[in-house]
Design a protein around this motif. Structure first.
Motif, short mmCIF file in Angstrom:
data_model
loop_
_atom_site.label_atom_id
_atom_site.label_comp_id
_atom_site.label_asym_id
_atom_site.label_seq_id
_atom_site.Cartn_x
_atom_site.Cartn_y
_atom_site.Cartn_z
N LYS A 186 0.49 -1.30 0.01
CA LYS A 186 0.56 0.03 0.39
C LYS A 186 0.43 1.08 0.02
O LYS A 186 0.48 2.05 -0.43
CB LYS A 186 -1.66 0.16 1.16
CG LYS A 186 -2.36 -0.97 1.02
CD LYS A 186 -3.42 -0.04 0.58
CE LYS A 186 -4.56 -0.94 0.12
NZ LYS A 186 -5.45 -1.01 -0.59
N MET A 233 1.64 2.71 -3.61
CA MET A 233 0.92 2.25 -4.31
C MET A 233 1.01 3.54 -5.04
O MET A 233 0.93 3.47 -6.35
CB MET A 233 -0.54 2.54 -3.88
CG MET A 233 -1.67 1.99 -4.76
SD MET A 233 -1.52 0.64 -5.91
CE MET A 233 -1.23 -0.17 -3.82
N GLU A 259 -5.64 -1.26 -7.71
CA GLU A 259 -5.45 -0.11 -6.09
C GLU A 259 -5.68 -1.51 -5.08
O GLU A 259 -5.07 -0.85 -3.80
CB GLU A 259 -6.42 1.37 -6.40
CG GLU A 259 -5.41 2.43 -7.37
CD GLU A 259 -6.06 3.62 -7.11
OE1 GLU A 259 -6.63 4.00 -5.74
OE2 GLU A 259 -6.79 3.89 -8.15
N GLN A 260 -6.84 -1.92 -4.83
CA GLN A 260 -7.47 -2.31 -4.20
C GLN A 260 -6.77 -3.60 -2.73
O GLN A 260 -6.13 -3.57 -2.09
CB GLN A 260 -9.12 -3.25 -3.68
CG GLN A 260 -10.04 -1.93 -3.22
CD GLN A 260 -9.91 -1.33 -5.73
OE1 GLN A 260 -9.02 -2.50 -5.97
NE2 GLN A 260 -11.14 -0.80 -5.85
N THR A 261 -5.98 -4.14 -3.78
CA THR A 261 -4.87 -5.86 -3.64
C THR A 261 -3.22 -5.63 -4.70
O THR A 261 -2.52 -6.00 -3.62
CB THR A 261 -5.50 -6.60 -4.70
OG1 THR A 261 -5.78 -6.73 -6.57
CG2 THR A 261 -7.35 -7.14 -4.48
N GLY A 262 -3.22 -4.94 -5.48
CA GLY A 262 -2.15 -4.26 -5.08
C GLY A 262 -0.98 -5.07 -6.53
O GLY A 262 -0.34 -4.93 -6.81
#
Lengths: 157, 159
Positions: free
Chosen positions: B73, B76, B99-102
């Motif tokens: 995160k 990111m 974005e939520q998981t990378g």
């Protein structure tokens, strides 16, 4: 395929592009014969859009790059990158890019042509689609660039 | 000339990409008829797999790969800048990060017609996509695990 065939294919592709652009309502305001780059302008809701049509003869691709008529300030480059990353996840055939050094946003679409055959219909469709995509996204991107909306609000729209 | 059916075209594409993957030294498993395959990184530094899905319909050949990079995160924002710059430098396809998981994915879709649907075309398409994924996967892993490499140095390595 030898070099002569490849050159012939590129010549043919440029000729097709030139004829196709003449059939669109967009103004081809500058041609660069040496670079074989067509620079065109479409007026959309009082906003000029510049796009460039070119041929990659090695890869046998016709490519169109369309620039949005505004740029992101240096302080907002991260938001711009987040926005194009989001748009790239939603659009299959269009690639959005931020020029990090300038803040310009553009996108590109490509059309394959093989054996020197690139149809006028394909070029016209590519140009019209690019202008339509630009028209669809420009207001949200402009609002983000101006700081009128946050990146979260951009996602929600 | 008889135009092949969608099924015949799909079967043909599948045979082409299976052969292309073998030629690339990649193992694959056919798990269903949606043309899914699994590509494993070669070499001694194998840590993650590149999961590849290849889809074909009447006019499109699509390649997507999920790179198991998993950006932390904290990195990111760097990740979206990095992928944006990589996208601007490659000829076809695009990298995208969730974005939520990378998780980083690569997608490449091309339209084809009867006359260009040949073995050479399919092999070139898959070869380009797999090679690019391997190269970027390796660079991204190195960047994440190497605290001393600056963003600027990383971008230079991607030229």
């Amino acid at each position: 395929m030898d070099d002569n065939q490849l050159e012939f294919s590129a010549d043919n592709a440029y000729a097709v592009i030139e004829k196709a652009l003449d059939k669109t309502p967009y103004r081809v305001y500058r041609k660069q014969p040496n670079k074989r780059l067509f620079t065109c302008r479409a007026r959309e809701n009082d906003m000029s859009l510049n796009f460039y049509v070119s041929v990659d003869k090695e890869k046998q691709l016709a490519r169109i790059n369309l620039y949005f008529p505004f740029r992101f300030h240096r302080d907002k480059i991260i938001e711009a990158c987040l926005a194009v990353n989001y748009l790239n996840g939603k659009n299959i055939r269009t690639l959005f890019i931020v020029e990090v050094s300038t803040g310009n946003i553009y996108f590109k679409r490509t059309e394959s042509y093989f054996m020197g055959e690139l149809s006028q219909e394909a070029v016209i469709d590519m140009v019209n689609t690019a202008v339509a995509i630009s028209s669809h996204y420009k207001n949200q991107l402009l609002a983000l660039a101006r700081g009128s909306i946050t990146i979260t609000e951009f996602y929600e729209q | 000339m008889t135009i092949p059916s969608v099924h015949e075209r799909s079967a043909y594409i599948y045979s082409c990409f299976c052969e292309a993957l073998v030629n690339l030294g990649v193992k694959f498993n056919k798990d269903d008829e949606s043309f899914r395959a699994f590509a494993y990184r070669n070499g001694k530094d194998i840590e993650t797999d590149i999961i590849v899905a290849i889809n074909a319909d009447d006019e499109w050949l699509g390649f997507s790969a999920s790179l198991n990079v998993n950006f932390p995160k904290a990195k990111m924002y760097e990740a979206v800048v990095i992928l944006n710059v990589i996208n601007s430098r490659i000829a076809e396809g695009r990298f995208h990060i969730f974005e939520q998981t990378g998780i980083v994915v690569f997608c490449n879709n091309v339209c084809f017609e009867n006359r260009v649907l040949n073995k050479e075309f399919v092999e070139k398409f898959i070869s380009y996509s797999v090679s690019l994924c391997r190269e970027i996967d390796k660079k991204l892993h190195f960047y994440i695990s190497n605290e001393e490499q600056t963003l600027e140095e990383f971008l230079q390595s991607c030229v």
